[in-house]
Design a protein around this motif. Structure first.
Motif, mmCIF file in Angstrom:
data_model
loop_
_atom_site.group_PDB
_atom_site.id
_atom_site.type_symbol
_atom_site.label_atom_id
_atom_site.label_comp_id
_atom_site.label_asym_id
_atom_site.label_seq_id
_atom_site.Cartn_x
_atom_site.Cartn_y
_atom_site.Cartn_z
ATOM 1 N N VAL A 200 0.875 -1.180 0.000
ATOM 2 C CA VAL A 200 0.000 0.000 0.000
ATOM 3 C C VAL A 200 0.907 1.222 0.000
ATOM 4 C CG1 VAL A 200 -1.804 1.278 1.198
ATOM 5 C CG2 VAL A 200 -1.798 -1.224 1.269
ATOM 6 N N PHE A 201 0.651 2.133 -0.947
ATOM 7 C CA PHE A 201 1.526 3.282 -1.139
ATOM 8 C C PHE A 201 0.831 4.584 -0.773
ATOM 9 C CE2 PHE A 201 2.427 -0.012 -4.289
ATOM 10 C CZ PHE A 201 3.755 -0.287 -4.028
ATOM 11 N N ARG B 296 -6.679 -4.019 -3.092
ATOM 12 C CA ARG B 296 -5.717 -4.560 -4.064
ATOM 13 C C ARG B 296 -4.594 -5.322 -3.358
ATOM 14 N NH1 ARG B 296 -2.622 0.020 -7.225
ATOM 15 N NH2 ARG B 296 -1.862 0.316 -5.093
ATOM 16 N N ALA B 297 -4.139 -4.772 -2.229
ATOM 17 C CA ALA B 297 -3.011 -5.364 -1.507
ATOM 18 C C ALA B 297 -3.343 -6.723 -0.910
ATOM 19 C CB ALA B 297 -2.545 -4.414 -0.411
ATOM 20 N N ILE B 298 -4.619 -6.973 -0.604
ATOM 21 C CA ILE B 298 -4.976 -8.237 0.065
ATOM 22 C C ILE B 298 -5.597 -9.257 -0.893
ATOM 23 C CG2 ILE B 298 -5.235 -7.103 2.300
ATOM 24 C CD1 ILE B 298 -8.276 -7.190 1.930
ATOM 25 N N LEU B 299 -5.592 -8.957 -2.185
ATOM 26 C CA LEU B 299 -6.207 -9.856 -3.154
ATOM 27 C C LEU B 299 -5.652 -11.273 -3.075
ATOM 28 C CD1 LEU B 299 -6.463 -7.610 -6.339
ATOM 29 C CD2 LEU B 299 -8.370 -8.829 -5.272
ATOM 30 N N ASN B 300 -4.340 -11.401 -2.893
ATOM 31 C CA ASN B 300 -3.701 -12.711 -2.897
ATOM 32 C C ASN B 300 -3.428 -13.237 -1.488
ATOM 33 O OD1 ASN B 300 -3.448 -13.440 -5.729
ATOM 34 N ND2 ASN B 300 -2.068 -11.699 -5.917
ATOM 35 N N ASN B 301 -4.198 -12.733 -0.512
ATOM 36 C CA ASN B 301 -4.071 -13.191 0.885
ATOM 37 C C ASN B 301 -2.621 -13.141 1.373
ATOM 38 O OD1 ASN B 301 -6.891 -14.006 1.394
ATOM 39 N ND2 ASN B 301 -6.481 -15.523 -0.197
ATOM 40 N N PRO B 302 -2.019 -11.966 1.409
ATOM 41 C CA PRO B 302 -0.606 -11.873 1.785
ATOM 42 C C PRO B 302 -0.368 -12.249 3.241
ATOM 43 C CG PRO B 302 -1.594 -9.692 1.768
ATOM 44 C CD PRO B 302 -2.619 -10.635 1.186
ATOM 45 N N GLU C 237 3.724 5.050 4.267
ATOM 46 C CA GLU C 237 3.031 6.333 4.493
ATOM 47 C C GLU C 237 1.601 6.305 3.940
ATOM 48 O OE1 GLU C 237 4.267 8.691 6.252
ATOM 49 O OE2 GLU C 237 6.420 8.309 6.287
ATOM 50 N N PRO C 238 0.791 5.320 4.320
ATOM 51 C CA PRO C 238 -0.524 5.160 3.696
ATOM 52 C C PRO C 238 -1.518 6.266 4.013
ATOM 53 C CG PRO C 238 -0.327 3.701 5.569
ATOM 54 C CD PRO C 238 1.032 4.297 5.359
ATOM 55 N N THR C 239 -1.251 7.072 5.049
ATOM 56 C CA THR C 239 -2.175 8.168 5.372
ATOM 57 C C THR C 239 -1.558 9.527 5.070
ATOM 58 O OG1 THR C 239 -1.403 8.242 7.686
ATOM 59 C CG2 THR C 239 -3.262 6.801 7.195
ATOM 60 N N ALA D 91 0.153 -9.960 9.042
ATOM 61 C CA ALA D 91 1.198 -9.144 9.657
ATOM 62 C C ALA D 91 1.349 -7.854 8.851
ATOM 63 C CB ALA D 91 2.520 -9.895 9.691
ATOM 64 N N ILE D 92 1.537 -6.735 9.549
ATOM 65 C CA ILE D 92 1.622 -5.432 8.880
ATOM 66 C C ILE D 92 2.858 -4.682 9.361
ATOM 67 C CG2 ILE D 92 0.522 -3.183 8.576
ATOM 68 C CD1 ILE D 92 -2.181 -4.564 8.790
ATOM 69 N N LEU D 93 3.649 -4.200 8.407
ATOM 70 C CA LEU D 93 4.777 -3.320 8.688
ATOM 71 C C LEU D 93 4.507 -2.009 7.971
ATOM 72 C CD1 LEU D 93 7.594 -2.801 9.879
ATOM 73 C CD2 LEU D 93 8.568 -3.794 7.787
ATOM 74 N N MET D 94 4.378 -0.941 8.743
ATOM 75 C CA MET D 94 3.943 0.346 8.198
ATOM 76 C C MET D 94 4.946 1.445 8.501
ATOM 77 S SD MET D 94 0.462 2.468 9.080
ATOM 78 C CE MET D 94 -0.563 1.097 8.546
ATOM 79 N N ALA D 95 5.465 2.074 7.456
ATOM 80 C CA ALA D 95 6.285 3.263 7.621
ATOM 81 C C ALA D 95 5.355 4.462 7.712
ATOM 82 C CB ALA D 95 7.241 3.434 6.439
ATOM 83 N N SER D 96 5.556 5.309 8.719
ATOM 84 C CA SER D 96 4.633 6.430 8.907
ATOM 85 C C SER D 96 5.268 7.537 9.728
ATOM 86 C CB SER D 96 3.349 5.946 9.602
ATOM 87 O OG SER D 96 2.431 6.994 9.768
#
Length: 223
Positions: free
Chosen positions: A85-86, A152-158, A165-167, A191-196
């Motif tokens: 997610v961008f 879109r990011a979860i379509l393939n069950n990651p 920086e999604p927000t 699992a989620i790794l988020m740069a923010s």
């Protein structure tokens, strides 16, 4: 089970160490924020996780793949196990929502039209955007576009979702809604790794904190 494991990893760009002696681990269901100043190496870490930058020192594994010796032909299979997610959405603005999502599924090997449509309807329901399936992307608000990006990011069950920086382009109220959506996905096991840099919102949505500073990444208790 670990979905990401780095042990004493050094990441080089153009032969120069950008991040050194990185050791971190993420397991199924973890939620971690990656914080740090612009240019501190957050994007470098992301690029190494999806095998754009090689791992030359240390041991790195992501989604069951060794990044030390991953074959070029295996990189697409690794990336199918990751979600992205961008900040700037990166949607195809000349297409509607359905075609944006079907493009990804077709590009990752799905061929059955009924299965593609069913999966698209599933992920849109997850992000609260079922009524947007036929809408053109450019007619959606920023928050709605980001929801489509998450779909879109979860379509393939990651097993691991990377969010950069999604927000960053959203107002505070919408930012909180998006972050709550990420948390819901996390509670379902992703699992989620988020740069923010969105500290106000981060304080409202609990997670671990990893700080990128001085060429290293280390856990911190608070921000």
């Amino acid at each position: 089970m670990a979905v990401l494991s780095f042990e004493n990893v050094t990441i080089l760009q153009d032969g120069i160490p950008t991040l050194q002696n990185i050791s971190l681990e993420m397991n199924e269901g973890d939620f971690a924020y990656l914080i740090g100043k612009t240019g501190s190496g957050k994007s470098t870490l992301f690029r190494s996780i999806y095998a754009e930058l090689p791992i030359e020192l240390g041991v790195a594994k992501v989604a069951g793949y060794s990044l030390n010796d991953i074959k070029r032909n295996d990189v697409p299979f690794l990336r199918r196990k990751l979600g992205f997610v961008f900040q700037d959405f990166q949607l195809l603005t000349d297409r509607n929502v359905e075609k944006n999502l079907s493009f990804v599924l077709e590009a990752t090997g799905h061929t059955n039209p009924e299965e593609i449509r069913f999966r698209i309807e599933q992920v849109l329901a997850q992000v609260g955007m079922s009524n947007a399936i036929h809408k053109r992307v450019h007619r959606l608000s920023g928050g709605e576009q980001q929801r489509i990006c998450i779909a879109r990011a979860i379509l393939n069950n990651p097993v691991l979702l990377l969010a950069d920086e999604p927000t960053g382009h959203l107002d505070p109220e919408v930012s909180l809604e998006i972050m709550q959506l990420f948390k819901q996905l996390n509670q379902q096991g992703t699992a989620i790794l988020m740069a923010s840099h969105d500290y106000n919102t981060m304080r409202q949505i609990p997670g671990k904190f990893l700080k990128c500073e001085g060429g290293n990444i280390f856990p911190v208790d608070s921000i």
